[in-house]
Enzyme design. Structure first.
Site, PDB file in Angstrom:
ATOM      1  N   GLU A  81       0.574  -4.712   1.195  1.00 13.98           N
ATOM      2  CA  GLU A  81       0.075  -4.826   2.574  1.00 13.98           C
ATOM      3  C   GLU A  81       1.203  -4.738   3.597  1.00 13.98           C
ATOM      4  O   GLU A  81       2.196  -5.461   3.483  1.00 13.98           O
ATOM      5  CB  GLU A  81      -0.657  -6.183   2.727  1.00 13.98           C
ATOM      6  CG  GLU A  81      -1.360  -6.330   4.056  1.00 13.98           C
ATOM      7  CD  GLU A  81      -2.177  -7.635   4.147  1.00 13.98           C
ATOM      8  OE1 GLU A  81      -2.775  -8.058   3.141  1.00 13.98           O
ATOM      9  OE2 GLU A  81      -2.186  -8.218   5.241  1.00 13.98           O
ATOM     10  N   LYS A 259      -5.288 -17.449   2.906  1.00 14.41           N
ATOM     11  CA  LYS A 259      -5.018 -16.092   2.403  1.00 14.41           C
ATOM     12  C   LYS A 259      -3.685 -15.601   2.968  1.00 14.41           C
ATOM     13  O   LYS A 259      -2.866 -14.993   2.271  1.00 14.41           O
ATOM     14  CB  LYS A 259      -6.163 -15.153   2.786  1.00 14.41           C
ATOM     15  CG  LYS A 259      -6.067 -13.759   2.161  1.00 14.41           C
ATOM     16  CD  LYS A 259      -5.270 -12.768   2.977  1.00 14.41           C
ATOM     17  CE  LYS A 259      -5.245 -11.398   2.314  1.00 14.41           C
ATOM     18  NZ  LYS A 259      -4.367 -10.445   2.973  1.00 14.41           N
ATOM     19  N   ASP A 275       2.790 -15.825 -12.983  1.00 18.09           N
ATOM     20  CA  ASP A 275       1.355 -15.689 -13.217  1.00 18.09           C
ATOM     21  C   ASP A 275       0.649 -15.998 -11.884  1.00 18.09           C
ATOM     22  O   ASP A 275       0.370 -17.157 -11.566  1.00 18.09           O
ATOM     23  CB  ASP A 275       0.941 -16.673 -14.316  1.00 18.09           C
ATOM     24  CG  ASP A 275      -0.540 -16.575 -14.662  1.00 18.09           C
ATOM     25  OD1 ASP A 275      -1.306 -16.021 -13.839  1.00 18.09           O
ATOM     26  OD2 ASP A 275      -0.925 -17.055 -15.737  1.00 18.09           O
ATOM     27  N   HIS A 373       0.367  -4.246  12.998  1.00 19.02           N
ATOM     28  CA  HIS A 373      -0.196  -3.484  11.882  1.00 19.02           C
ATOM     29  C   HIS A 373      -0.283  -2.004  12.204  1.00 19.02           C
ATOM     30  O   HIS A 373      -0.134  -1.161  11.338  1.00 19.02           O
ATOM     31  CB  HIS A 373      -1.627  -3.963  11.594  1.00 19.02           C
ATOM     32  CG  HIS A 373      -1.697  -5.033  10.559  1.00 19.02           C
ATOM     33  ND1 HIS A 373      -1.515  -4.788   9.239  1.00 19.02           N
ATOM     34  CD2 HIS A 373      -1.953  -6.357  10.659  1.00 19.02           C
ATOM     35  CE1 HIS A 373      -1.653  -5.910   8.563  1.00 19.02           C
ATOM     36  NE2 HIS A 373      -1.907  -6.887   9.405  1.00 19.02           N
TER      37      HIS A 373
END
Ligand code: MEV
Length: 421
Positions: A81, A259, A275, A373
């Protein structure tokens, strides 16, 4: 015979030949997959997972300006991202004005569980376990010479009861000091090793023997102060605190808030071959520990009016063992970090999570998230439109000016402004 039978025994070319027959991939596309890996890389990947047909690469970036516990770090991040690496670096730079990140990681104990049913008298079973604690720990530790040699390994044993369909089930928990390893394999082996003995002394039947990924005995916290004068004054500080309070009071926002934190955590975890599924599962369970899903960070201000951020979460990471010993990029990323200790890695990862959360909230309450972005998005679009490298920056700024970021626009700008002779 099914063409996929004994697929794992086939060579790379044979496997791709089968994929060709079973899919719509063209010869060029198959060659692309084939050529992504050298034979050595293929062999390595083939030892890591099953039925390998290739490898899949992601960008590796470097977050800069990080100071954690008074030490400077260059932080490798692997993520697809845009903006995450830049945002972390920017947040770290701002935090540096007030001393960077301070982090603390506690014990590195993994938790192993053996679930035992049909114990009969459950209290008697627990008593048996307490009385034979020494033998159980010895049996568990017989599975690891490496940990025992450095005075680590299984340290504690405890019992809990749960009721399922009116039957009481006993959970025996083993606390294992795994040192610098993530420790899943050794914990699982220990659980399996003690299960028959537990059955014998409790008279019950063991059902599951497995570590718990809810790694509450591997907690980490990190904090940082963000100078109000570097982020637009008390107005921004108050807005960020309000943004945090929205997450505190609305689960839909809290999930997005967390998130953003995981953007930072998982990127560093990817780069060091951790992991990430275990990390995510534990983080979200911890976020829900009160019965409501809450943010993993906490934002307040000090008497000076500066913004204070704190993050706390269970974080199970390792710097040795498992895939970290095999994956050359993971080894190099740890070398870039310049660390060997799992505790230090944990402190760094938590700091990046906090930095990422600050960056997201700061952007959200000021310019909005899309501005940053857009440039990267426009770059991706320009390269998808086949714009030559030397023309990408020019086409990107023209697309942004025109407020039209699309392949069609990139192509038409290319026709208009690029020399094709
Ligand atoms: C995007 O990947 C992450 C953010 O949505 C996080 C947030 O909203 O806090 C920007």
């Amino acid at each position: 015979m099914n063409e996929f039978s004994k697929f794992f025994k086939k060579s790379k070319s044979e496997r791709l030949g089968i994929i060709k027959k079973s899919t719509k991939l063209t010869q060029n596309e198959l060659s692309y997959i084939h050529n992504q890996t050298t034979n050595n890389e293929f062999e390595r990947a083939n030892k890591m997972i099953e039925n390998v047909i290739g490898t899949f690469s992601l960008p590796l970036g470097i977050a800069t300006h990080f100071t954690v516990n008074n030490k400077n770090y260059i932080i490798p991040m692997v993520v697809e991202e845009p903006s995450i690496v830049a945002a972390s670096s920017k947040a770290a730079k701002i935090a540096n004005a007030r001393g960077g990140f301070k982090a603390r990681s506690g014990n590195q104990y993994s938790i192993g569980q053996v679930h035992i049913a049909n114990c009969g008298d459950i209290n008697k079973a627990i008593k048996q376990i307490v009385q034979n604690k020494k033998q159980i720990l010895q049996l568990a530790n017989s599975k690891t010479h490496t940990l025992s040699k450095i005075n680590k390994g299984a340290k504690k044993i405890s019992c809990r009861k749960i009721t399922i369909d009116n039957n009481i089930l006993l959970i025996v928990e083993l606390l294992v000091d795994v040192g610098n390893a993530m420790g899943a394999n050794i914990t699982n082996s220990m659980c399996e090793a003690i299960s028959s003995y537990l059955e014998k002394i409790t008279g019950g039947k063991s059902i599951l023997k497995i570590l718990s990924n809810y790694s509450t005995s591997r907690m980490v916290t990190a904090s940082a102060i963000f100078d109000k004068n570097k982020i637009g004054g008390s107005k921004t500080v108050n807005k960020i605190i309000l943004a945090y309070k929205i997450a505190m009071n609305d689960e839909y926002r809290a999930v997005t808030h967390n998130k953003g934190i995981m953007n930072g955590i998982v990127s560093v975890a990817n780069a060091t071959c951790q992991d990430t599924r275990a990390i995510e599962a534990a983080a979200h369970a911890f976020a829900s520990r009160t019965g409501r899903y809450l943010p993993l960070t906490n934002w307040t201000k000090n008497s000076n009016g500066d913004l204070i951020g704190v993050i706390e979460l269970p974080l199970s990471v390792g710097t040795i063992g498992g895939v970290i010993n095999i994956h050359p990029m993971a080894k190099l990323c740890l070398k870039i970090l310049g660390i060997t200790s799992a505790k230090t890695l944990s402190c760094i990862i938590a700091s990046v999570g906090l930095a990422q959360n600050f960056a997201a909230l700061y952007a959200l309450v000021t310019d909005g998230i899309q501005k940053g972005h857009m440039k990267l998005h426009a770059k991706n679009i320009a390269s998808a439109a086949g714009i030559k490298l030397e023309n990408i920056d020019m086409i990107v700024s023209k697309m942004i000016q025109a407020n039209d970021i699309s392949i069609q626009k990139a192509t038409s700008l290319q026709k208009q402004f690029c020399d094709y002779t």
